[in-house]
Design a protein around this motif. Sequence first.
Motif, mmCIF file in Angstrom:
data_model
loop_
_atom_site.group_PDB
_atom_site.id
_atom_site.type_symbol
_atom_site.label_atom_id
_atom_site.label_comp_id
_atom_site.label_asym_id
_atom_site.label_seq_id
_atom_site.Cartn_x
_atom_site.Cartn_y
_atom_site.Cartn_z
ATOM 1 N N GLU A 1 0.814 -1.204 0.179
ATOM 2 C CA GLU A 1 0.150 0.053 -0.073
ATOM 3 C C GLU A 1 0.879 1.233 -0.078
ATOM 4 O O GLU A 1 1.837 1.434 0.503
ATOM 5 N N TYR B 1 0.929 4.623 1.498
ATOM 6 C CA TYR B 1 0.512 5.599 2.581
ATOM 7 C C TYR B 1 0.382 7.052 2.177
ATOM 8 O O TYR B 1 -0.270 7.758 2.785
ATOM 9 N N GLN C 1 8.471 4.391 -1.256
ATOM 10 C CA GLN C 1 7.722 3.280 -0.665
ATOM 11 C C GLN C 1 7.274 1.966 -1.559
ATOM 12 O O GLN C 1 7.423 1.161 -0.892
#
Length: 301
Positions: free
Chosen positions: A3, A5, A298
């Motif tokens: 995911e 974020y 990320q």
Amino acid sequence: YSEIYWGWPIAFYLFLAGLSAGASIVAVLISKKYGKENYYFKAAALIAPVAIILGLALLVLDLGKPLSFYWILLLYNFDSVMSIGVALLLVYTPLSVIYAVGAFKNEIALLKISLFDVVANFASKLSSLLEILLFILGIGVGAYTGFLLSAAHKIALWNTSVLPVLFLVSGLSCAGAFTLLVGVLKDKAKKQNDIAHYLLKFDFFAIIAEFLLIVALFMVVKSASTSGAQSVANALSANSLGLMFYIGVIGFGMALPIILDLSVLKVHDFKREFAVINALFVICGVFLLRCYIVYAGQIFI
């Protein structure tokens, strides 16, 4: 990765905060060198508060519970980069607004509203002190946008002391370009071309520094650990983010502006269109750099 974020709102916030910090510094530099009665100074002085207010509004709205934002203002933890940044912004934001009001003192006087006139005159008298404070705070806010990410120690591309310096320099580059864009569009008679040339040179050297810092960032992360080296290899591979970096950040955001800078700086009476295109390329390149760092960090942990 499972995911993302921190998505585009955070990237846009980092972009706007860096733009604001850079604009404050650019405004001070123009004021010292060319005075305050020119389009370029007024543009930079106005960009600074507008950008940071928009950025903070976006940040608050992006929170899961935006109405709880005031807790960050009340519960300080100076071991937290976020808390230090909030403290910086609480001082920086109102000062940038006051400085902008002083910069537009003459325009505000035309409104013939006595209260506004008094406020603008008072703000103008504080300009010397505000310039010192905003120059220092501008450096702090510009670097803070990078420290905010570098505090995430588990993310290799963020966990480096090069990132705050890179974000500060790229913010200066973006602010110089944005100020140039507004100034050139307003100065249709080309009476302030000397300031435009100054900003073109400023941006030229800022872009060179930015490129060197990007190289340094990848080298530092790559040499730090095996996982860091893998993160760099993945981030620079021919995936969608890699193409954004090579084409958007390096190609359109740096290489083309450098070529345009060199061609425009050869003549004093340059074509306004070239300066506008140059500025737009730089602004887009800096925004894409923020997006690239936020997402690549990320995705390629």
